[in-house]
Design an enzyme around this catalytic site. Structure first.
Site, PDB file in Angstrom:
ATOM      1  N   ASP A 103       7.208  13.934 -10.388  1.00 55.48           N
ATOM      2  CA  ASP A 103       6.438  12.364 -10.839  1.00 55.48           C
ATOM      3  C   ASP A 103       6.418  12.486 -11.980  1.00 55.48           C
ATOM      4  O   ASP A 103       6.639  12.858 -13.007  1.00 55.48           O
ATOM      5  CB  ASP A 103       4.572  14.171 -10.213  1.00 55.48           C
ATOM      6  CG  ASP A 103       3.742  12.837 -10.094  1.00 55.48           C
ATOM      7  OD1 ASP A 103       2.978  13.516  -8.680  1.00 55.48           O
ATOM      8  OD2 ASP A 103       2.906  11.809 -11.310  1.00 55.48           O
ATOM      9  N   LEU A 137      11.118   7.622 -10.666  1.00 60.26           N
ATOM     10  CA  LEU A 137      12.217   7.059  -9.381  1.00 60.26           C
ATOM     11  C   LEU A 137      12.816   5.763 -10.109  1.00 60.26           C
ATOM     12  O   LEU A 137      13.738   6.122  -9.499  1.00 60.26           O
ATOM     13  CB  LEU A 137      11.422   7.089  -8.201  1.00 60.26           C
ATOM     14  CG  LEU A 137      10.518   8.645  -8.123  1.00 60.26           C
ATOM     15  CD1 LEU A 137      10.023   8.203  -5.951  1.00 60.26           C
ATOM     16  CD2 LEU A 137      11.953   8.841  -7.296  1.00 60.26           C
ATOM     17  N   LYS A 144      -0.844   2.804  -5.146  1.00 60.92           N
ATOM     18  CA  LYS A 144      -1.301   2.626  -3.861  1.00 60.92           C
ATOM     19  C   LYS A 144      -2.645   1.759  -3.666  1.00 60.92           C
ATOM     20  O   LYS A 144      -3.909   2.079  -3.275  1.00 60.92           O
ATOM     21  CB  LYS A 144      -1.536   4.826  -3.716  1.00 60.92           C
ATOM     22  CG  LYS A 144      -2.430   5.211  -4.133  1.00 60.92           C
ATOM     23  CD  LYS A 144      -3.296   6.470  -3.694  1.00 60.92           C
ATOM     24  CE  LYS A 144      -4.079   6.491  -4.529  1.00 60.92           C
ATOM     25  NZ  LYS A 144      -5.269   7.462  -3.715  1.00 60.92           N
ATOM     26  N   SER A 187       0.957   3.912   5.956  1.00 58.08           N
ATOM     27  CA  SER A 187       0.157   4.377   5.385  1.00 58.08           C
ATOM     28  C   SER A 187      -1.296   3.116   6.628  1.00 58.08           C
ATOM     29  O   SER A 187      -0.305   2.695   7.131  1.00 58.08           O
ATOM     30  CB  SER A 187      -0.601   3.361   3.917  1.00 58.08           C
ATOM     31  OG  SER A 187      -2.012   2.577   3.988  1.00 58.08           O
ATOM     32  N   ALA A 188      -2.016   3.080   7.018  1.00 60.16           N
ATOM     33  CA  ALA A 188      -2.381   2.754   8.044  1.00 60.16           C
ATOM     34  C   ALA A 188      -2.694   1.571   8.505  1.00 60.16           C
ATOM     35  O   ALA A 188      -3.014   0.068   8.495  1.00 60.16           O
ATOM     36  CB  ALA A 188      -3.756   3.092   8.690  1.00 60.16           C
ATOM     37  N   TYR A 198       0.040  -4.410  -1.633  1.00 63.55           N
ATOM     38  CA  TYR A 198       0.715  -2.682  -0.821  1.00 63.55           C
ATOM     39  C   TYR A 198       0.993  -1.900  -0.217  1.00 63.55           C
ATOM     40  O   TYR A 198       1.634  -1.666   0.168  1.00 63.55           O
ATOM     41  CB  TYR A 198      -1.004  -1.955  -1.379  1.00 63.55           C
ATOM     42  CG  TYR A 198      -1.275  -0.528  -0.856  1.00 63.55           C
ATOM     43  CD1 TYR A 198      -2.252  -0.040   0.082  1.00 63.55           C
ATOM     44  CD2 TYR A 198      -0.850   0.503  -1.840  1.00 63.55           C
ATOM     45  CE1 TYR A 198      -1.323   0.966   0.671  1.00 63.55           C
ATOM     46  CE2 TYR A 198       0.056   1.931  -1.219  1.00 63.55           C
ATOM     47  CZ  TYR A 198      -0.955   1.985   0.121  1.00 63.55           C
ATOM     48  OH  TYR A 198      -1.382   3.116   0.613  1.00 63.55           O
ATOM     49  N   LYS A 200       4.394  -0.797   1.948  1.00 67.92           N
ATOM     50  CA  LYS A 200       4.648   0.504   2.570  1.00 67.92           C
ATOM     51  C   LYS A 200       5.233  -0.533   4.366  1.00 67.92           C
ATOM     52  O   LYS A 200       5.912   0.435   5.037  1.00 67.92           O
ATOM     53  CB  LYS A 200       3.640   0.447   3.081  1.00 67.92           C
ATOM     54  CG  LYS A 200       2.960   1.935   2.200  1.00 67.92           C
ATOM     55  CD  LYS A 200       3.172   2.604   1.788  1.00 67.92           C
ATOM     56  CE  LYS A 200       2.238   3.281   0.788  1.00 67.92           C
ATOM     57  NZ  LYS A 200       3.274   4.783   0.731  1.00 67.92           N
ATOM     58  N   GLY A 252     -10.633  -8.978   2.661  1.00 72.60           N
ATOM     59  CA  GLY A 252      -9.217  -9.049   3.562  1.00 72.60           C
ATOM     60  C   GLY A 252     -10.173  -7.367   3.754  1.00 72.60           C
ATOM     61  O   GLY A 252      -8.850  -6.540   4.857  1.00 72.60           O
ATOM     62  N   ASP A 253     -10.850  -6.699   4.439  1.00 71.44           N
ATOM     63  CA  ASP A 253     -11.809  -5.730   5.183  1.00 71.44           C
ATOM     64  C   ASP A 253     -11.739  -6.475   6.435  1.00 71.44           C
ATOM     65  O   ASP A 253     -12.199  -7.395   6.702  1.00 71.44           O
ATOM     66  CB  ASP A 253     -13.412  -5.249   4.605  1.00 71.44           C
ATOM     67  CG  ASP A 253     -13.090  -3.909   3.061  1.00 71.44           C
ATOM     68  OD1 ASP A 253     -11.941  -3.511   2.494  1.00 71.44           O
ATOM     69  OD2 ASP A 253     -13.921  -4.065   3.243  1.00 71.44           O
TER      70      ASP A 253
HETATM   71  C1  WQD Z   1     -13.510   1.642   3.459  1.00 67.56           C
HETATM   72  C2  WQD Z   1     -15.510   1.822   3.796  1.00 67.56           C
HETATM   73  C3  WQD Z   1     -15.752  -0.276   2.706  1.00 67.56           C
HETATM   74  C4  WQD Z   1     -15.953   1.178  -0.734  1.00 67.56           C
HETATM   75  C5  WQD Z   1      -8.062   1.972   1.382  1.00 67.56           C
HETATM   76  C6  WQD Z   1      -6.941   1.190   1.800  1.00 67.56           C
HETATM   77  C7  WQD Z   1      -6.215   2.233   2.763  1.00 67.56           C
HETATM   78  C8  WQD Z   1      -5.732   3.367   2.371  1.00 67.56           C
HETATM   79  C9  WQD Z   1      -6.704   3.894   2.497  1.00 67.56           C
HETATM   80  C10 WQD Z   1      -3.847   4.008   1.273  1.00 67.56           C
HETATM   81  C11 WQD Z   1     -14.641  -0.441   4.390  1.00 67.56           C
HETATM   82  C12 WQD Z   1     -16.612   0.125   2.726  1.00 67.56           C
HETATM   83  C13 WQD Z   1     -16.208   1.025   0.194  1.00 67.56           C
HETATM   84  C14 WQD Z   1     -17.691   0.744  -1.140  1.00 67.56           C
HETATM   85  C15 WQD Z   1     -17.623   0.179   0.572  1.00 67.56           C
HETATM   86  N1  WQD Z   1      -5.117   3.356   1.039  1.00 67.56           N
HETATM   87  N2  WQD Z   1     -16.941   0.377   1.277  1.00 67.56           N
HETATM   88  N3  WQD Z   1     -18.764   0.516  -0.475  1.00 67.56           N
HETATM   89  O1  WQD Z   1     -10.431   0.261   2.446  1.00 67.56           O
HETATM   90  O2  WQD Z   1     -10.447   1.389   4.110  1.00 67.56           O
HETATM   91  O3  WQD Z   1      -8.813   1.833   3.175  1.00 67.56           O
HETATM   92  O4  WQD Z   1      -7.804   2.734   1.580  1.00 67.56           O
HETATM   93  O5  WQD Z   1      -2.975   3.910   2.002  1.00 67.56           O
HETATM   94  O6  WQD Z   1      -4.445   1.525   2.366  1.00 67.56           O
HETATM   95  O7  WQD Z   1      -7.060  -0.288   1.944  1.00 67.56           O
HETATM   96  O8  WQD Z   1     -10.717   2.404   2.605  1.00 67.56           O
HETATM   97  O9  WQD Z   1     -12.815   3.973   1.222  1.00 67.56           O
HETATM   98  O10 WQD Z   1     -12.562   1.437   0.028  1.00 67.56           O
HETATM   99  O11 WQD Z   1     -13.436   1.268   2.187  1.00 67.56           O
HETATM  100  O12 WQD Z   1     -19.136  -0.388   1.445  1.00 67.56           O
HETATM  101  O13 WQD Z   1     -17.740   1.169  -3.005  1.00 67.56           O
HETATM  102  O14 WQD Z   1     -16.254   1.537   2.946  1.00 67.56           O
HETATM  103  O15 WQD Z   1     -15.992  -1.875   2.750  1.00 67.56           O
HETATM  104  O16 WQD Z   1     -15.511  -0.728   5.022  1.00 67.56           O
HETATM  105  P1  WQD Z   1     -10.233   1.388   2.901  1.00 67.56           P
HETATM  106  P2  WQD Z   1     -11.626   2.110   1.423  1.00 67.56           P
END
Ligand code: WQD
Length: 338
Positions: free
Chosen positions: A30, A58, A83, A123-124, A147, A151, A292-293
Site C-alpha cells: 500500500d 504501483l 475510488k 465495482s457495480a 472512476y 474499472k 449521476g445517481d
Molecule cells: C447511496 C445513496 C445517494 C450520500 C458509490 C460509488 C460506487 C461505489 C459505492 C466504489 C444514493 C444517497 C448519499 C448522502 C444521500 N464505490 N446519499 N446523501 O453512489 O450508490 O455508490 O459508492 O466502487 O462506485 O458510485 O453510494 O453511498 O454515495 O449513495 O442521500 O450524503 O445514498 O443519492 O441514493 P453510490 P453512496
C-alpha cells in the site's frame, strides 16, 4: 504468499484479517495515499499474526518488481486504486494514470514472474444507469464517470490478457455498496477527509462531525422516493474474496461475479434502521437529486453462489450496528485512537 495491493484500505484490511485468520500467508502492499499505517497495526492486533508490509506505489515499476523478486508470490488480490466518483470527474488524468498504469505495471510484473492468479476489485458502477434490476453479470456495462471508466477499462484489459494467455485465473468482483466494520470495533471505514458515501456521512452525523445528513432526492420511482442500493457487509465482502481466490486456485479462466446481498434498501431504510438499532437520532434535510445517481441498483448474486458457493450472510441491522460500534470506539478515526 498472497499479495494484497491496497491492503491498508477499508475492504483490503478486512480481507487481510479474514485471510490471516483462515491460515493464509499474506503480504500487504500500500502507498498509504488514502489509508493509514494504523490499519496495518490493527490487522496484526486482531489476528496476532505478523505479515510483511510493503509501502510501495504501483506506479514505481522497479520497486514493485523487487517485491516479486524478493518474495514467493503465488497470487494477487488487487484493491489499490483511487475510488471517489466525484473526485474522478475533476481529476480524470490522475485517476486514469493511477488506476490504469498501476494495474498495467502489476500485470506485466506478474506475467514476468509467472504469477497468474488475480482477484480484481471491480465495482457495480460498471452497470452505469442500469435499466433493469436486479442486475446480472451479463447485462450491459458502461461508465458514467472517470472512476467507473477505469474499472471498465481494467475489466477489458484483464479479459484481453486472458485471451492472450489462457494460463491465467482471473476473478472480477463487482462490489455493490460496502458498509459495516469488523465486529471488534477495531477495524472499520476510515475515510480521509469528507466522505462521499451515505454510511460514512451518517456516521459523521452521529459522531458530531456533521450537524445533519443531506438526502439527495426523494422523487425517485422507488418505494419511498429515495435512492435504493444493495448494501453489503464488509465482512461478507472479505469472505467473497477468499471464495474468489479459491476459485482461481482451482480453475483457469476469467470469472465475473456480483458481490451484493440481492436486497435493495432505500436511503430512508438505512437511516431508520441505523437509528433504531443504535438508538440514535439522525437529523436530515432533503435536497434535489445528486447528478449521476440512479434510482435503484441492486444485485442478482446467484452466479457467485452457484460457482463459488458464496452468499452474503449479514443483514442491514448488523451493518448498522457494526458501523456504529467502530465510530463510537474511534470517534476521530485511526489517528486519534486511544
Ligand atoms: C447511496 C445513496 C445517494 C450520500 C458509490 C460509488 C460506487 C461505489 C459505492 C466504489 C444514493 C444517497 C448519499 C448522502 C444521500 N464505490 N446519499 N446523501 O453512489 O450508490 O455508490 O459508492 O466502487 O462506485 O458510485 O453510494 O453511498 O454515495 O449513495 O442521500 O450524503 O445514498 O443519492 O441514493 P453510490 P453512496
Amino acid at each position: 504468499m498472497i499479495l494484497i495491493t491496497g491492503g491498508a484500505g477499508f475492504i483490503g484490511s478486512h480481507t487481510a484479517v479474514a485471510l490471516l485468520n483462515a491460515g493464509y500467508e499474506i503480504g500487504i502492499l500500500d502507498n498509504l495515499s488514502n489509508s493509514k499505517y494504523e490499519s496495518i497495526r490493527r490487522i496484526k492486533q486482531l489476528t496476532e499474526k505478523e505479515c510483511p508490509f510493503f509501502e510501495i506505489d504501483l506506479l514505481d515499476y522497479l520497486a514493485l518488481d523487487r517485491i516479486f523478486c524478493e518474495n514467493k508470490i503465488d497470487s494477487v488480490i488487487h484493491f489499490a486504486g483511487f475510488k471517489a466518483v466525484g473526485e474522478s470527474v475533476s481529476k480524470p488524468l490522475e485517476y486514469y494514470h493511477n488506476n490504469i498504469t498501476g494495474t498495467l505495471n502489476l500485470c506485466r510484473i506478474m506475467r514476468e514472474h509467472n504469477v497468474k492468479k488475480l482477484v480484481f476489485s471491480s465495482s457495480a458502477t460498471v452497470y452505469g444507469l442500469a435499466k433493469v434490476v436486479p442486475v446480472t453479470e451479463d447485462m450491459p456495462i458502461s461508465a458514467t464517470n472517470p472512476y467507473g471508466s477505469t474499472k471498465l477499462m481494467i475489466e477489458n484489459i484483464l479479459n484481453d490478457l486472458f485471451v492472450s494467455d489462457n494460463d491465467w485465473s482471473i476473478a472480477l468482483l463487482r462490489y455493490f455498496n460496502p458498509i459495516g466494520a469488523h465486529k471488534s470495533g477495531i477495524l472499520g471505514e476510515n475515510p480521509n477527509g469528507i466522505p462521499n458515501n451515505l454510511m460514512p456521512r451518517i456516521c459523521n452525523v452521529v459522531n458530531g462531525k456533521m450537524d445533519k445528513l443531506t438526502i439527495w432526492g426523494t422523487d425517485y420511482a422507488t418505494h419511498d422516493g429515495t435512492g435504493v442500493r444493495d448494501y453489503i457487509h464488509v465482512l461478507d465482502l472479505a469472505d467473497g474474496h477468499i471464495a474468489a481466490l479459491n476459485k482461481c486456485n482451482k480453475d483457469k479462466g476469467i470469472f465475473t461475479y456480483n458481490l451484493g446481498t440481492g436486497i435493495g434498501y432505500s436511503v430512508f431504510d438505512l437511516i431508520n434502521t441505523f437509528a433504531r438499532v443504535n438508538n440514535v437520532n439522525i437529523p436530515y434535510d432533503v435536497c434535489p437529486r445528486r447528478p449521476g445517481d440512479v434510482a435503484s441498483l441492486y444485485a442478482d448474486c446467484s452466479k457467485a453462489e452457484k460457482e463459488m458457493s458464496w452468499k452474503a450472510k449479514l443483514g442491514l441491522e448488523d451493518m448498522c450496528a457494526d458501523s456504529y460500534k467502530f465510530v463510537k470506539k474511534n470517534p476521530k478515526g485511526y489517528e486519534d485512537s486511544k
